[in-house]
Design an enzyme around this catalytic site. Structure first.
Site, short mmCIF file in Angstrom:
data_model
loop_
_atom_site.label_atom_id
_atom_site.label_comp_id
_atom_site.label_asym_id
_atom_site.label_seq_id
_atom_site.Cartn_x
_atom_site.Cartn_y
_atom_site.Cartn_z
CE LYS A 13 -1.92 -1.30 3.89
NZ LYS A 13 -1.37 -2.40 4.22
NE ARG A 88 -4.71 -1.10 9.42
CZ ARG A 88 -3.61 -0.64 9.24
NH1 ARG A 88 -3.37 0.38 8.38
NH2 ARG A 88 -2.83 -1.34 9.52
NE ARG A 127 7.52 -2.75 6.38
CZ ARG A 127 6.34 -2.53 6.35
NH1 ARG A 127 5.48 -1.96 5.39
NH2 ARG A 127 5.72 -3.04 7.50
NE ARG A 160 6.15 -0.62 10.12
CZ ARG A 160 4.86 -0.58 9.46
NH1 ARG A 160 4.85 0.08 8.18
NH2 ARG A 160 3.71 -1.24 9.82
NE ARG A 171 2.10 -5.15 10.92
CZ ARG A 171 3.02 -4.98 9.98
NH1 ARG A 171 4.28 -5.28 10.37
NH2 ARG A 171 2.88 -4.28 8.98
#
Ligand code: AP5
Length: 217
Positions: A13, A88, A127, A160, A171
Protein backbone atom coordinates in the site's frame (compact mmCIF):
# COMPACT_ATOMS: atom_id res chain seq x y z
CA UNK A 1 -10.63 12.83 -5.67
CA UNK A 2 -10.54 10.47 -2.69
CA UNK A 3 -8.99 7.03 -3.21
CA UNK A 4 -8.43 4.41 -0.51
CA UNK A 5 -5.61 1.84 -0.75
CA UNK A 6 -6.66 -1.31 1.09
CA UNK A 7 -4.66 -4.50 1.62
CA UNK A 8 -2.96 -6.77 4.13
CA UNK A 9 0.25 -5.73 5.93
CA UNK A 10 3.05 -5.84 3.36
CA UNK A 11 0.72 -5.82 0.34
CA UNK A 12 2.52 -2.72 -0.95
CA UNK A 13 0.00 0.00 0.00
CA UNK A 14 2.70 2.49 1.03
CA UNK A 15 4.95 1.68 -1.93
CA UNK A 16 2.11 1.94 -4.45
CA UNK A 17 0.51 4.98 -2.84
CA UNK A 18 3.83 6.83 -3.19
CA UNK A 19 4.18 5.67 -6.83
CA UNK A 20 0.60 6.50 -7.89
CA UNK A 21 0.45 9.78 -5.91
CA UNK A 22 3.54 11.02 -7.73
CA UNK A 23 2.25 9.98 -11.18
CA UNK A 24 -1.27 11.39 -10.66
CA UNK A 25 -0.29 14.41 -8.55
CA UNK A 26 -2.25 13.31 -5.47
CA UNK A 27 -1.45 13.71 -1.78
CA UNK A 28 -0.42 10.47 -0.02
CA UNK A 29 -1.86 10.31 3.51
CA UNK A 30 -0.77 7.20 5.46
CA UNK A 31 -2.27 6.61 8.90
CA UNK A 32 0.65 4.41 10.02
CA UNK A 33 3.22 7.02 8.88
CA UNK A 34 1.36 9.77 10.77
CA UNK A 35 1.35 7.63 13.92
CA UNK A 36 5.07 6.80 13.58
CA UNK A 37 5.83 10.53 13.19
CA UNK A 38 3.89 11.20 16.41
CA UNK A 39 5.94 8.49 18.17
CA UNK A 40 9.24 9.91 16.82
CA UNK A 41 8.15 13.35 18.04
CA UNK A 42 7.35 11.99 21.51
CA UNK A 43 3.84 13.49 21.44
CA UNK A 44 0.98 12.47 23.72
CA UNK A 45 -0.85 10.97 20.73
CA UNK A 46 2.27 8.96 19.80
CA UNK A 47 2.59 7.66 23.37
CA UNK A 48 -1.05 6.55 23.32
CA UNK A 49 -0.58 4.64 20.03
CA UNK A 50 2.87 3.11 20.52
CA UNK A 51 2.05 0.08 22.67
CA UNK A 52 -0.78 -0.98 20.34
CA UNK A 53 1.41 -0.66 17.25
CA UNK A 54 4.26 -2.67 18.78
CA UNK A 55 1.85 -5.52 19.52
CA UNK A 56 0.44 -5.41 15.99
CA UNK A 57 -3.10 -4.47 17.00
CA UNK A 58 -5.07 -1.41 15.88
CA UNK A 59 -4.65 1.81 17.84
CA UNK A 60 -7.94 3.04 19.36
CA UNK A 61 -10.36 4.75 16.97
CA UNK A 62 -10.47 7.70 19.39
CA UNK A 63 -6.74 8.29 18.75
CA UNK A 64 -6.60 7.63 15.01
CA UNK A 65 -9.83 9.04 13.62
CA UNK A 66 -9.55 12.70 14.72
CA UNK A 67 -5.91 12.74 13.56
CA UNK A 68 -6.73 11.48 10.05
CA UNK A 69 -9.98 13.43 9.58
CA UNK A 70 -8.16 16.64 10.53
CA UNK A 71 -5.42 15.94 7.94
CA UNK A 72 -8.03 15.24 5.27
CA UNK A 73 -9.73 18.53 5.88
CA UNK A 74 -6.39 20.40 5.92
CA UNK A 75 -5.62 18.86 2.53
CA UNK A 76 -8.99 19.54 0.90
CA UNK A 77 -7.67 22.19 -1.43
CA UNK A 78 -5.30 19.70 -3.06
CA UNK A 79 -6.21 17.90 -6.30
CA UNK A 80 -6.92 14.67 -4.42
CA UNK A 81 -5.87 12.30 -1.67
CA UNK A 82 -4.79 8.68 -1.48
CA UNK A 83 -5.69 7.30 1.95
CA UNK A 84 -3.28 4.48 2.86
CA UNK A 85 -4.14 2.35 5.92
CA UNK A 86 -7.34 4.25 6.72
CA UNK A 87 -10.06 3.18 7.25
CA UNK A 88 -9.13 -0.08 9.01
CA UNK A 89 -12.49 -1.24 10.39
CA UNK A 90 -16.19 -0.70 9.69
CA UNK A 91 -16.54 2.03 12.32
CA UNK A 92 -13.74 4.06 10.69
CA UNK A 93 -15.25 3.51 7.21
CA UNK A 94 -18.71 4.67 8.30
CA UNK A 95 -17.30 7.70 10.14
CA UNK A 96 -15.25 8.65 7.08
CA UNK A 97 -18.31 8.36 4.81
CA UNK A 98 -20.33 10.56 7.18
CA UNK A 99 -17.58 13.18 7.44
CA UNK A 100 -17.24 13.38 3.64
CA UNK A 101 -21.01 13.42 3.06
CA UNK A 102 -21.29 16.42 5.42
CA UNK A 103 -18.91 18.26 3.09
CA UNK A 104 -20.75 17.12 -0.07
CA UNK A 105 -17.94 14.70 -0.94
CA UNK A 106 -17.46 10.93 -1.19
CA UNK A 107 -14.86 8.23 -1.67
CA UNK A 108 -14.38 7.71 -5.42
CA UNK A 109 -12.65 4.31 -5.52
CA UNK A 110 -11.03 1.75 -3.24
CA UNK A 111 -7.96 -0.03 -4.59
CA UNK A 112 -7.65 -3.42 -2.95
CA UNK A 113 -4.10 -4.75 -3.45
CA UNK A 114 -4.18 -8.53 -3.34
CA UNK A 115 -0.99 -10.50 -2.47
CA UNK A 116 -0.48 -14.11 -1.26
CA UNK A 117 0.39 -14.63 2.42
CA UNK A 118 3.74 -16.23 1.50
CA UNK A 119 4.73 -13.08 -0.43
CA UNK A 120 3.50 -10.78 2.40
CA UNK A 121 5.79 -12.50 4.91
CA UNK A 122 8.74 -12.32 2.47
CA UNK A 123 8.17 -8.60 1.94
CA UNK A 124 7.79 -7.69 5.62
CA UNK A 125 10.81 -9.72 6.75
CA UNK A 126 13.12 -7.71 4.42
CA UNK A 127 11.53 -4.29 4.80
CA UNK A 128 13.46 -1.21 5.95
CA UNK A 129 11.90 2.24 6.20
CA UNK A 130 13.22 5.78 6.40
CA UNK A 131 13.12 7.26 9.89
CA UNK A 132 12.36 10.69 8.48
CA UNK A 133 10.15 10.46 5.32
CA UNK A 134 8.93 6.85 5.91
CA UNK A 135 9.82 5.69 2.37
CA UNK A 136 9.80 1.84 2.33
CA UNK A 137 12.69 -0.26 0.91
CA UNK A 138 13.39 -3.98 0.73
CA UNK A 139 16.82 -5.51 1.28
CA UNK A 140 16.41 -7.74 -1.81
CA UNK A 141 13.73 -6.34 -4.14
CA UNK A 142 14.26 -2.57 -3.67
CA UNK A 143 17.47 -1.81 -1.76
CA UNK A 144 18.57 1.83 -1.33
CA UNK A 145 21.45 3.09 -3.48
CA UNK A 146 23.58 3.63 -0.34
CA UNK A 147 23.22 1.00 2.38
CA UNK A 148 20.94 2.04 5.30
CA UNK A 149 20.38 5.51 3.81
CA UNK A 150 17.17 6.86 2.20
CA UNK A 151 17.48 7.69 -1.53
CA UNK A 152 14.84 10.40 -1.16
CA UNK A 153 16.06 12.35 1.90
CA UNK A 154 19.34 10.71 3.05
CA UNK A 155 18.04 9.80 6.53
CA UNK A 156 18.73 6.53 8.32
CA UNK A 157 16.75 3.39 7.45
CA UNK A 158 15.49 1.07 10.20
CA UNK A 159 13.46 -2.08 10.71
CA UNK A 160 9.98 -1.44 12.11
CA UNK A 161 9.48 -3.09 15.53
CA UNK A 162 6.13 -4.47 14.29
CA UNK A 163 7.90 -6.35 11.48
CA UNK A 164 9.03 -8.99 14.04
CA UNK A 165 7.71 -12.51 13.37
CA UNK A 166 5.27 -12.35 16.32
CA UNK A 167 3.87 -8.91 15.49
CA UNK A 168 3.45 -9.81 11.79
CA UNK A 169 1.43 -12.88 12.78
CA UNK A 170 -0.83 -10.70 14.93
CA UNK A 171 -1.17 -8.02 12.22
CA UNK A 172 -2.28 -10.63 9.68
CA UNK A 173 -4.92 -11.91 12.15
CA UNK A 174 -6.14 -8.36 12.86
CA UNK A 175 -6.31 -7.66 9.12
CA UNK A 176 -8.45 -10.70 8.52
CA UNK A 177 -10.91 -10.05 11.37
CA UNK A 178 -11.15 -6.24 11.42
CA UNK A 179 -10.07 -4.85 8.04
CA UNK A 180 -10.93 -7.52 5.44
CA UNK A 181 -14.72 -6.95 5.99
CA UNK A 182 -14.17 -3.58 4.27
CA UNK A 183 -13.66 -5.45 0.99
CA UNK A 184 -17.32 -6.44 1.10
CA UNK A 185 -18.40 -3.00 2.40
CA UNK A 186 -16.85 -1.17 -0.56
CA UNK A 187 -17.77 -3.87 -3.06
CA UNK A 188 -21.45 -3.43 -2.12
CA UNK A 189 -21.00 0.32 -2.62
CA UNK A 190 -19.69 -0.38 -6.16
CA UNK A 191 -16.33 1.23 -5.35
CA UNK A 192 -13.91 -1.71 -5.16
CA UNK A 193 -11.10 -2.29 -7.67
CA UNK A 194 -9.11 -5.44 -6.86
CA UNK A 195 -5.57 -5.40 -8.25
CA UNK A 196 -3.07 -8.25 -8.43
CA UNK A 197 -0.24 -6.91 -6.21
CA UNK A 198 2.41 -9.42 -7.32
CA UNK A 199 5.06 -8.44 -9.84
CA UNK A 200 7.56 -5.62 -9.72
CA UNK A 201 6.67 -2.25 -8.19
CA UNK A 202 6.32 -0.39 -11.54
CA UNK A 203 4.25 -3.18 -13.06
CA UNK A 204 1.77 -3.18 -10.13
CA UNK A 205 1.68 0.64 -10.13
CA UNK A 206 0.80 0.75 -13.84
CA UNK A 207 -1.96 -1.83 -13.24
CA UNK A 208 -3.45 0.46 -10.59
CA UNK A 209 -3.20 3.57 -12.78
CA UNK A 210 -4.78 1.72 -15.75
CA UNK A 211 -7.65 0.52 -13.52
CA UNK A 212 -8.26 4.06 -12.20
CA UNK A 213 -8.15 5.50 -15.73
CA UNK A 214 -10.57 2.74 -16.79
CA UNK A 215 -13.00 4.19 -14.24
CA UNK A 216 -12.59 7.67 -15.67
CA UNK A 217 -10.36 8.92 -12.83
P1 AP5 B 1 0.67 0.58 8.79
O1 AP5 B 1 1.91 1.35 8.80
O2 AP5 B 1 -0.48 1.07 7.99
O3 AP5 B 1 1.03 -0.92 8.44
P2 AP5 B 1 0.25 -2.05 7.58
O4 AP5 B 1 -1.12 -1.77 7.13
O5 AP5 B 1 0.43 -3.25 8.41
O6 AP5 B 1 0.92 -2.02 6.26
P3 AP5 B 1 2.44 -2.00 6.02
O7 AP5 B 1 2.95 -0.60 6.14
O8 AP5 B 1 3.11 -3.05 6.85
O9 AP5 B 1 2.54 -2.54 4.52
P4 AP5 B 1 2.26 -1.87 3.13
O10 AP5 B 1 1.08 -2.55 2.53
O11 AP5 B 1 2.23 -0.38 3.20
O12 AP5 B 1 3.55 -2.38 2.36
P5 AP5 B 1 4.87 -1.58 1.89
O13 AP5 B 1 4.55 -0.72 0.72
O14 AP5 B 1 5.55 -0.98 3.06
O15 AP5 B 1 0.12 0.42 10.29
C1 AP5 B 1 0.99 0.06 11.34
C2 AP5 B 1 0.22 0.06 12.64
O16 AP5 B 1 -0.30 1.38 12.91
C3 AP5 B 1 -1.01 -0.86 12.69
O17 AP5 B 1 -0.68 -2.18 13.02
C4 AP5 B 1 -1.84 -0.17 13.79
O18 AP5 B 1 -1.35 -0.46 15.07
C5 AP5 B 1 -1.58 1.31 13.52
N1 AP5 B 1 -2.57 1.87 12.58
C6 AP5 B 1 -2.34 2.33 11.32
N2 AP5 B 1 -3.47 2.77 10.77
C7 AP5 B 1 -4.44 2.59 11.70
C8 AP5 B 1 -5.84 2.85 11.71
N3 AP5 B 1 -6.47 3.37 10.64
N4 AP5 B 1 -6.53 2.54 12.83
C9 AP5 B 1 -5.92 2.00 13.91
N5 AP5 B 1 -4.60 1.73 13.97
C10 AP5 B 1 -3.87 2.03 12.86
O19 AP5 B 1 5.71 -2.82 1.34
C11 AP5 B 1 6.21 -3.83 2.21
C12 AP5 B 1 7.59 -4.30 1.74
O20 AP5 B 1 7.43 -4.94 0.47
C13 AP5 B 1 8.60 -3.17 1.52
O21 AP5 B 1 9.86 -3.65 1.89
C14 AP5 B 1 8.56 -2.90 0.00
O22 AP5 B 1 9.79 -2.41 -0.48
C15 AP5 B 1 8.25 -4.30 -0.53
N6 AP5 B 1 7.44 -4.28 -1.75
C16 AP5 B 1 6.38 -3.48 -2.02
N7 AP5 B 1 5.88 -3.76 -3.25
C17 AP5 B 1 6.64 -4.77 -3.75
C18 AP5 B 1 6.62 -5.50 -4.98
N8 AP5 B 1 5.70 -5.24 -5.92
N9 AP5 B 1 7.54 -6.48 -5.15
C19 AP5 B 1 8.46 -6.75 -4.18
N10 AP5 B 1 8.55 -6.09 -2.99
C20 AP5 B 1 7.64 -5.11 -2.79
Amino acid sequence: MYIIFLGAPGAGKGTQAAYVAQKLNLLHLAAGDLLRQEIEGGTELGMKAESYMEKGVLAPDSVVMPMVLQRISDAEAESGIILDGFPRNLKQAETLDQALTQRGKAIDKVVHINVSEEELVKRLSGRRICRSCQMPYHVVSSPPQVQDSCDRCGSELYRRPDDSVEAVKKRLEVYSTETAPLIDYYSRAGKLLTIDGEGDVGEVGERIIAALHGEGL
